[in-house]
Scaffold this active site. Structure first.
Site, short mmCIF file in Angstrom:
data_model
loop_
_atom_site.label_atom_id
_atom_site.label_comp_id
_atom_site.label_asym_id
_atom_site.label_seq_id
_atom_site.Cartn_x
_atom_site.Cartn_y
_atom_site.Cartn_z
N ARG A 176 26.02 -1.82 7.70
CA ARG A 176 24.93 -0.99 7.17
C ARG A 176 25.31 0.49 7.09
O ARG A 176 24.48 1.38 7.32
CB ARG A 176 23.64 -1.14 8.00
CG ARG A 176 23.09 -2.52 8.04
CD ARG A 176 22.67 -3.05 6.66
NE ARG A 176 22.40 -4.47 6.76
CZ ARG A 176 23.30 -5.44 6.51
NH1 ARG A 176 24.52 -5.14 6.11
NH2 ARG A 176 22.97 -6.70 6.61
N SER A 225 14.44 -4.22 7.79
CA SER A 225 14.68 -4.21 9.23
C SER A 225 14.56 -2.78 9.76
O SER A 225 15.23 -1.89 9.24
CB SER A 225 16.09 -4.72 9.54
OG SER A 225 16.22 -6.04 9.10
N GLU A 296 17.58 1.33 12.02
CA GLU A 296 18.31 1.12 10.76
C GLU A 296 17.62 1.93 9.67
O GLU A 296 18.26 2.51 8.80
CB GLU A 296 18.33 -0.36 10.39
CG GLU A 296 19.04 -0.63 9.06
CD GLU A 296 19.31 -2.10 8.83
OE1 GLU A 296 19.73 -2.80 9.77
OE2 GLU A 296 19.11 -2.55 7.69
C1 LIG Z 1 11.46 -6.50 2.13
C2 LIG Z 1 12.80 -5.84 2.39
C3 LIG Z 1 13.92 -6.63 2.60
C4 LIG Z 1 15.16 -6.03 2.86
N1 LIG Z 1 16.24 -6.83 3.07
C5 LIG Z 1 17.44 -6.26 3.29
C6 LIG Z 1 18.59 -7.08 3.49
O1 LIG Z 1 18.54 -8.30 3.44
N2 LIG Z 1 19.77 -6.46 3.71
C7 LIG Z 1 19.88 -5.10 3.75
O2 LIG Z 1 21.00 -4.59 3.95
N3 LIG Z 1 18.81 -4.31 3.56
C8 LIG Z 1 17.60 -4.84 3.33
N4 LIG Z 1 16.52 -4.04 3.14
C9 LIG Z 1 16.64 -2.57 3.26
C10 LIG Z 1 16.93 -1.83 1.94
O3 LIG Z 1 16.41 -2.54 0.84
C11 LIG Z 1 18.42 -1.56 1.76
O4 LIG Z 1 18.94 -0.77 2.78
C12 LIG Z 1 18.69 -0.87 0.40
O5 LIG Z 1 20.07 -0.87 0.18
C13 LIG Z 1 18.18 0.57 0.35
O6 LIG Z 1 18.26 0.99 -1.00
P1 LIG Z 1 17.25 2.08 -1.57
O7 LIG Z 1 17.65 2.38 -2.97
O8 LIG Z 1 15.85 1.66 -1.39
O9 LIG Z 1 17.59 3.32 -0.63
P2 LIG Z 1 16.57 4.36 0.02
O10 LIG Z 1 15.72 3.67 1.02
O11 LIG Z 1 15.91 5.13 -1.04
O12 LIG Z 1 17.61 5.30 0.79
C14 LIG Z 1 18.34 4.78 1.89
C15 LIG Z 1 19.52 5.73 2.16
O13 LIG Z 1 20.44 5.64 1.06
C16 LIG Z 1 20.68 6.94 0.53
N5 LIG Z 1 20.89 6.80 -0.92
C17 LIG Z 1 20.05 6.25 -1.82
N6 LIG Z 1 20.60 6.31 -3.05
C18 LIG Z 1 21.79 6.95 -2.92
C19 LIG Z 1 22.80 7.35 -3.84
N7 LIG Z 1 22.70 7.10 -5.15
N8 LIG Z 1 23.89 8.01 -3.35
C20 LIG Z 1 24.01 8.26 -2.03
N9 LIG Z 1 23.08 7.91 -1.10
C21 LIG Z 1 21.98 7.25 -1.55
C22 LIG Z 1 19.42 7.73 0.84
O14 LIG Z 1 19.66 9.12 0.81
C23 LIG Z 1 19.10 7.20 2.24
O15 LIG Z 1 19.88 7.84 3.20
C24 LIG Z 1 15.26 -4.62 2.88
C25 LIG Z 1 14.13 -3.83 2.64
C26 LIG Z 1 12.90 -4.44 2.40
C27 LIG Z 1 11.70 -3.56 2.14
#
Ligand SMILES: Cc1cc2nc3c(=O)[nH]c(=O)nc-3n(C[C@H](O)[C@H](O)[C@H](O)COP(=O)(O)OP(=O)(O)OC[C@H]3O[C@@H](n4cnc5c(N)ncnc54)[C@H](O)[C@@H]3O)c2cc1C
Length: 308
Positions: A176, A225, A296
């Protein structure tokens, strides 16, 4: 709040108007938290590098927001610039040689569907993660033993005033986490996938989606998570379950009955409610298991856990 001149510089760099005092609750999957001083939607790498230069020149803090699916925003919001990727930075297209190129603002689920349609396999386990491709790279999102870092071939990053393409192998991916260069934003990602029959890829995706539906709360507002799994032994979810956290409630938030590592916004949750539950869950696991769980979920603004 930004002064007029700085706002105009940002808007000139982005080529469009920004939104001041922008609500962030609607831009996160958990759905709570206060506003950002300024929200800029940016649709090209060049405009992003220019906007980042403006921020650097004025010493303004910025945060890149993907789909907010791993984020808890403070109830008091955030007094900085929030950047979201839009336009061509949300598009994906299949290339020759099993490659799929995506703007970092594209949805991971859409990327997986396009890969399936193009007969490319690899993304199926990640298809149900509700994040952006850039957020997935930043978090090295993974599920069922596959992490996006293992599929990435090239990554385009922007920094103040410049963008550069890197071989993904030069970035260090771990559980992660991805060690991105300081102050960089991912704008494009090339994924290396394997040829397969589209129908077979779709069936595998559907099977993972069923497994996800059985294991996690669905149709509820969560941020995935909340705690990282410890490096060995039981998962965070198992530890939280054993420590009696399932079903705990505070204000408008509760710990999911389906999976103890998910906190649910029941409609009126504040970030403070979520933090209260995280503190309580952490304390219980510490007291009963002697293990310190680490978050996380990422925090934005003046927010954090109480020391144990
Ligand atoms: C129902 C549910 C299920 C999930 N299941 C999983 C799973 O199975 N596995 C898992 O790993 N995660 C899971 N997640 C967590 C989440 O979806 C992941 O971590 C996802 O990758 C976050 O992406 P985001 O675009 O929403 O990032 P955000 O939440 O918007 O940001 C997260 C971090 O990434 C950074 N970031 C975002 N975009 C960029 C970019 N373009 N460049 C640099 N940094 C950036 C942000 O600054 C921040 O620090 C789940 C979440 C939910 C709500």
């Amino acid at each position: 709040m930004f002064d007029r001149k700085v706002l105009e510089e940002f808007e000139a760099a982005a080529g469009r108007a920004g939104t001041t005092d922008a609500s962030l609750d609607r831009l996160t999957t958990l759905g709570c938290g206060g506003p950002a001083a300024l929200l800029l939607e940016i649709d090209s790498s060049e405009k992003l590098a220019a906007a980042m230069s403006v921020a650097a020149a004025h010493g303004i803090d910025w945060f890149v927001l993907g789909y907010g699916s791993n984020l808890l925003v403070a109830d008091t919001g955030w007094d900085g610039l929030v950047i979201r990727l839009s336009g061509e930075l949300k598009e994906c297209k299949a290339q020759s040689g099993g490659r799929l190129e995506c703007g970092a603002g594209a949805s991971l689920t859409r990327a997986a569907s396009l890969a399936a349609a193009a007969g490319l396999s690899g993304l199926e386990p990640l298809a149900g993660i509700p994040g952006s491709v850039g957020g997935a790279i930043a978090m090295n999102a993974g599920a069922w033993g596959t992490e996006i870092g293992s599929l990435a071939a090239r990554v385009l990053l922007c920094l103040p005033g410049e963008c550069r393409a890197l071989e993904a192998g030069s970035l260090s991916f771990s559980y992660r986490h991805c060690e991105l260069p300081k102050d960089s934003v991912v704008t494009r990602v090339v994924l290396a996938l394997e040829p397969a029959e589209p129908e077979a890829v779709r069936e595998t995706m559907a099977e993972y989606s069923r497994r996800r539906g059985d294991a996690q709360p669905s149709g509820e507002r969560t941020c995935g998570s909340v705690f990282r799994n410890p490096s060995e032994g039981a998962s965070a979810g198992e530890l939280l379950d054993r420590s009696g956290c399932k079903g705990l409630e505070h204000g408008g938030a509760s710990v999911s009955q389906v999976h103890a590592n998910f906190i649910v916004n029941r409609g009126t949750a504040t970030a403070a409610d979520v933090i209260w539950l995280m503190d309580e869950c952490r304390r219980r696991v510490h007291d009963s298991e002697g293990i310190v769980l680490e978050p996380e979920v990422r925090f934005l603004g003046d927010i954090g856990l109480a020391p144990l």
